[in-house]
Design a protein around this motif. Structure first.
Motif, short mmCIF file in Angstrom:
data_model
loop_
_atom_site.label_atom_id
_atom_site.label_comp_id
_atom_site.label_asym_id
_atom_site.label_seq_id
_atom_site.Cartn_x
_atom_site.Cartn_y
_atom_site.Cartn_z
N LEU A 8 0.87 -1.17 0.00
CA LEU A 8 0.00 0.00 0.00
C LEU A 8 0.91 1.22 0.00
N THR A 9 0.97 1.93 -1.12
CA THR A 9 1.96 3.00 -1.28
C THR A 9 1.43 4.40 -1.00
N SER A 10 0.12 4.52 -0.75
CA SER A 10 -0.44 5.84 -0.50
C SER A 10 -1.65 5.73 0.42
N ILE A 11 -2.09 6.86 0.92
CA ILE A 11 -3.28 6.89 1.76
C ILE A 11 -4.50 6.48 0.94
N GLU A 12 -4.52 6.88 -0.31
CA GLU A 12 -5.64 6.51 -1.18
C GLU A 12 -5.71 5.00 -1.37
N GLU A 13 -4.56 4.36 -1.58
CA GLU A 13 -4.55 2.90 -1.72
C GLU A 13 -4.98 2.23 -0.42
N ALA A 14 -4.50 2.73 0.71
CA ALA A 14 -4.89 2.14 2.00
C ALA A 14 -6.38 2.27 2.22
N THR A 15 -6.95 3.42 1.88
CA THR A 15 -8.39 3.64 2.03
C THR A 15 -9.18 2.70 1.12
N ALA A 16 -8.74 2.56 -0.12
CA ALA A 16 -9.41 1.66 -1.06
C ALA A 16 -9.32 0.22 -0.58
N PHE A 17 -8.16 -0.17 -0.05
CA PHE A 17 -7.98 -1.53 0.46
C PHE A 17 -8.96 -1.81 1.60
N VAL A 18 -9.05 -0.92 2.57
CA VAL A 18 -9.93 -1.13 3.72
C VAL A 18 -11.39 -1.16 3.27
N LYS A 19 -11.76 -0.27 2.35
CA LYS A 19 -13.13 -0.25 1.85
C LYS A 19 -13.48 -1.58 1.18
N ILE A 42 -8.88 1.15 9.28
CA ILE A 42 -8.14 2.19 8.60
C ILE A 42 -7.10 2.82 9.52
N MET A 43 -7.42 2.96 10.78
CA MET A 43 -6.46 3.54 11.73
C MET A 43 -5.25 2.61 11.91
N GLY A 44 -5.51 1.32 11.99
CA GLY A 44 -4.41 0.37 12.12
C GLY A 44 -3.52 0.37 10.90
N ILE A 45 -4.12 0.39 9.72
CA ILE A 45 -3.33 0.37 8.49
C ILE A 45 -2.52 1.65 8.35
N MET A 46 -3.07 2.77 8.78
CA MET A 46 -2.32 4.04 8.69
C MET A 46 -1.05 3.99 9.54
N THR A 47 -1.06 3.21 10.59
CA THR A 47 0.15 3.10 11.41
C THR A 47 1.22 2.26 10.73
N LEU A 48 0.81 1.37 9.82
CA LEU A 48 1.75 0.50 9.13
C LEU A 48 2.07 0.96 7.71
N LEU A 70 -9.12 -7.98 -4.04
CA LEU A 70 -7.93 -7.31 -3.52
C LEU A 70 -6.71 -7.49 -4.41
N SER A 71 -6.89 -8.04 -5.59
CA SER A 71 -5.75 -8.36 -6.46
C SER A 71 -4.93 -7.14 -6.85
N ALA A 72 -5.52 -5.97 -6.90
CA ALA A 72 -4.76 -4.76 -7.26
C ALA A 72 -3.68 -4.43 -6.24
N PHE A 73 -3.80 -4.95 -5.04
CA PHE A 73 -2.86 -4.64 -3.97
C PHE A 73 -1.79 -5.72 -3.79
N LEU A 74 -1.96 -6.85 -4.47
CA LEU A 74 -1.00 -7.95 -4.34
C LEU A 74 0.31 -7.59 -5.03
N VAL A 75 1.42 -7.87 -4.38
CA VAL A 75 2.74 -7.52 -4.92
C VAL A 75 2.99 -8.22 -6.24
N ASN A 76 2.67 -9.50 -6.33
CA ASN A 76 2.95 -10.23 -7.58
C ASN A 76 2.02 -9.85 -8.72
N GLN A 77 0.98 -9.07 -8.45
CA GLN A 77 0.06 -8.62 -9.49
C GLN A 77 0.45 -7.26 -10.07
N LYS A 78 1.29 -6.50 -9.34
CA LYS A 78 1.66 -5.15 -9.80
C LYS A 78 2.73 -5.25 -10.88
N THR A 79 2.61 -4.43 -11.87
CA THR A 79 3.53 -4.49 -13.00
C THR A 79 4.52 -3.33 -13.03
N ALA A 80 4.30 -2.32 -12.26
CA ALA A 80 5.19 -1.15 -12.33
C ALA A 80 6.22 -1.16 -11.23
#
Length: 80
Positions: A8-19, A42-48, A70-80
């Motif tokens: 999770l590289t940004s607050i937006e990604e963390a928010t989308a993940f929790v949602k 969301i509070m827990g994830i923001m600490t990590l 949740l596949s968009a957040f998986l490391v092996n699924q990211k291409t960039a």
């Protein structure tokens, strides 16, 4: 129980993940080192949240739908 590497590289990604995670009834945790937090908090994830790999633990044997969502957040699924 299954474990997957996520990032999770940004607050937006963390928010989308929790949602997305909150759409499912199964329990999920996120770990970094010895720290374990609820993946639906969301509070827990923001600490990590950082640009390092985290470990997602899904406590459900039939979790294909969860994993697909949740596949968009998986490391092996990211291409960039």
């Amino acid at each position: 129980m299954k474990r997957y590497q996520i990032r999770l590289t940004s607050i937006e990604e963390a928010t989308a993940f929790v949602k997305t995670a909150n759409q499912f009834d199964c329990d999920m945790d996120i770990c970094r080192g010895s720290i374990i937090i609820d993946a639906k908090s969301i509070m827990g994830i923001m600490t990590l949240c950082s640009d390092t790999d985290l470990e997602l633990i899904i406590y459900n044997n039939s979790h294909d739908e969860v994993l697909d969502s949740l596949s968009a957040f998986l490391v092996n699924q990211k291409t960039a």
